[in-house]
Design a protein around this motif. Structure first.
Motif, PDB file in Angstrom:
ATOM      1  N   MET A   1       0.729  -1.226  -0.004  1.00 37.71           N
ATOM      2  CA  MET A   1      -0.020  -0.060  -0.156  1.00 37.71           C
ATOM      3  C   MET A   1       0.835   1.283   0.012  1.00 37.71           C
ATOM      4  O   MET A   1       1.900   1.313   0.711  1.00 37.71           O
ATOM      5  N   SER A   2       0.613   2.137  -0.626  1.00 38.73           N
ATOM      6  CA  SER A   2       1.396   3.157  -0.875  1.00 38.73           C
ATOM      7  C   SER A   2       0.766   4.650  -0.243  1.00 38.73           C
ATOM      8  O   SER A   2      -0.472   4.619   0.119  1.00 38.73           O
ATOM      9  N   LEU A   3       1.801   5.564  -0.036  1.00 37.57           N
ATOM     10  CA  LEU A   3       1.315   6.758   0.712  1.00 37.57           C
ATOM     11  C   LEU A   3       1.175   7.637  -0.506  1.00 37.57           C
ATOM     12  O   LEU A   3       1.751   7.718  -1.418  1.00 37.57           O
ATOM     13  N   ARG A   4       0.475   8.942   0.023  1.00 32.79           N
ATOM     14  CA  ARG A   4       0.266  10.094  -1.138  1.00 32.79           C
ATOM     15  C   ARG A   4       0.681  11.234  -0.304  1.00 32.79           C
ATOM     16  O   ARG A   4       0.058  11.507   0.632  1.00 32.79           O
ATOM     17  N   LEU A   5       1.388  11.930  -1.009  1.00 32.95           N
ATOM     18  CA  LEU A   5       1.784  13.296  -0.508  1.00 32.95           C
ATOM     19  C   LEU A   5       1.591  14.375  -1.412  1.00 32.95           C
ATOM     20  O   LEU A   5       1.843  14.307  -2.739  1.00 32.95           O
ATOM     21  N   ILE A   6       0.551  15.342  -1.056  1.00 31.48           N
ATOM     22  CA  ILE A   6       0.702  16.419  -1.804  1.00 31.48           C
ATOM     23  C   ILE A   6       1.247  17.653  -1.365  1.00 31.48           C
ATOM     24  O   ILE A   6       1.009  18.021  -0.064  1.00 31.48           O
ATOM     25  N   LEU A   7       2.187  18.358  -2.033  1.00 35.31           N
ATOM     26  CA  LEU A   7       2.929  19.478  -1.468  1.00 35.31           C
ATOM     27  C   LEU A   7       2.324  20.661  -2.157  1.00 35.31           C
ATOM     28  O   LEU A   7       2.402  20.621  -3.558  1.00 35.31           O
ATOM     29  N   MET A   8       1.749  21.497  -1.419  1.00 39.39           N
ATOM     30  CA  MET A   8       1.466  22.851  -2.030  1.00 39.39           C
ATOM     31  C   MET A   8       1.976  23.986  -1.529  1.00 39.39           C
ATOM     32  O   MET A   8       1.880  23.918  -0.140  1.00 39.39           O
ATOM     33  N   ARG A   9       2.515  25.030  -2.055  1.00 40.14           N
ATOM     34  CA  ARG A   9       3.140  26.075  -1.830  1.00 40.14           C
ATOM     35  C   ARG A   9       1.675  27.225  -1.534  1.00 40.14           C
ATOM     36  O   ARG A   9       1.046  26.934  -2.302  1.00 40.14           O
ATOM     37  N   HIS A  10       2.087  27.898  -0.631  1.00 43.99           N
ATOM     38  CA  HIS A  10       0.826  29.059  -0.427  1.00 43.99           C
ATOM     39  C   HIS A  10       0.680  29.826  -1.575  1.00 43.99           C
ATOM     40  O   HIS A  10       1.716  30.090  -2.419  1.00 43.99           O
ATOM     41  N   ALA A  11      -0.288  30.461  -1.575  1.00 48.35           N
ATOM     42  CA  ALA A  11      -0.717  31.329  -3.020  1.00 48.35           C
ATOM     43  C   ALA A  11       0.005  32.824  -2.798  1.00 48.35           C
ATOM     44  O   ALA A  11       0.515  32.899  -1.915  1.00 48.35           O
ATOM     45  N   LYS A  12       0.068  33.639  -3.909  1.00 48.65           N
ATOM     46  CA  LYS A  12       0.623  34.805  -3.900  1.00 48.65           C
ATOM     47  C   LYS A  12       0.331  35.617  -2.616  1.00 48.65           C
ATOM     48  O   LYS A  12      -1.024  35.933  -2.414  1.00 48.65           O
TER      49      LYS A  12
END
Length: 169
Positions: A1-12
């Protein structure tokens, strides 16, 4: 089973009030629009996370408030002061104690860009990946059972989007 990582940078963010310290800067109009668009994209793509792990900075919290409206189900949120302008090591430490399978980590550069470059096995052929501009969102699959001791180049890129990709949608 795999992990999911979502990397999001803050908006402007807004630089119009020099009296505000960096931690307290809000989003500007372009950032507010981008945050909504990126959240809608995450939701429409089916990447909705089990946990949102956020820096305590105003611009990060505001990005999440706007982006989370695009998700089918809003996950629990944890604010972590250690993620404010964090280096990759601190982000990895924050992930290591989590049990959720899918986590959205919303933070800052240069740490997010460095973490993304360290984790991915095969770098997307886009200049934006290296710059990790505001509101950039990277979805990774990690073939691991847990978040402990993530290794260099352990993740596969599932998707990478910047706000400009969504213009006109």
């Amino acid at each position: 089973m795999s992990l999911r990582l979502i990397l999001m940078r803050h908006a402007k963010s807004d630089w119009g009030s020099p009296e505000l310290n960096d931690h307290d800067r809000p989003l500007n109009a372009r950032g507010r629009k981008a945050a909504v668009a990126m959240g809608a994209w995450v939701g429409q793509s089916g990447w909705s996370p089990d946990l949102a792990l956020l820096s305590t900075a105003t611009r990060v919290r505001e990005t999440w408030e706007r982006a989370s409206g695009g998700l089918d189900a809003v996950p629990p949120v944890e604010l972590d002061p250690a993620l404010y302008l964090a280096p990759p090591e601190d982000m990895l430490a924050a992930l290591a104690v989590r049990t959720q399978r899918s986590i959205l980590l919303l933070g800052h550069n240069p740490g997010l860009a460095a973490l993304a470059q360290w984790l991915v096995a095969e770098t997307p052929e886009r200049v934006e990946f290296h710059e990790f501009p505001t509101a950039a969102t990277l979805v990774l699959s990690i073939d691991r059972e847990d978040w402990h001791d993530l290794g260099e180049r352990c993740a596969q890129v599932l998707d990478f989007v910047v706000p400009r990709d969504l213009a006109g949608q």
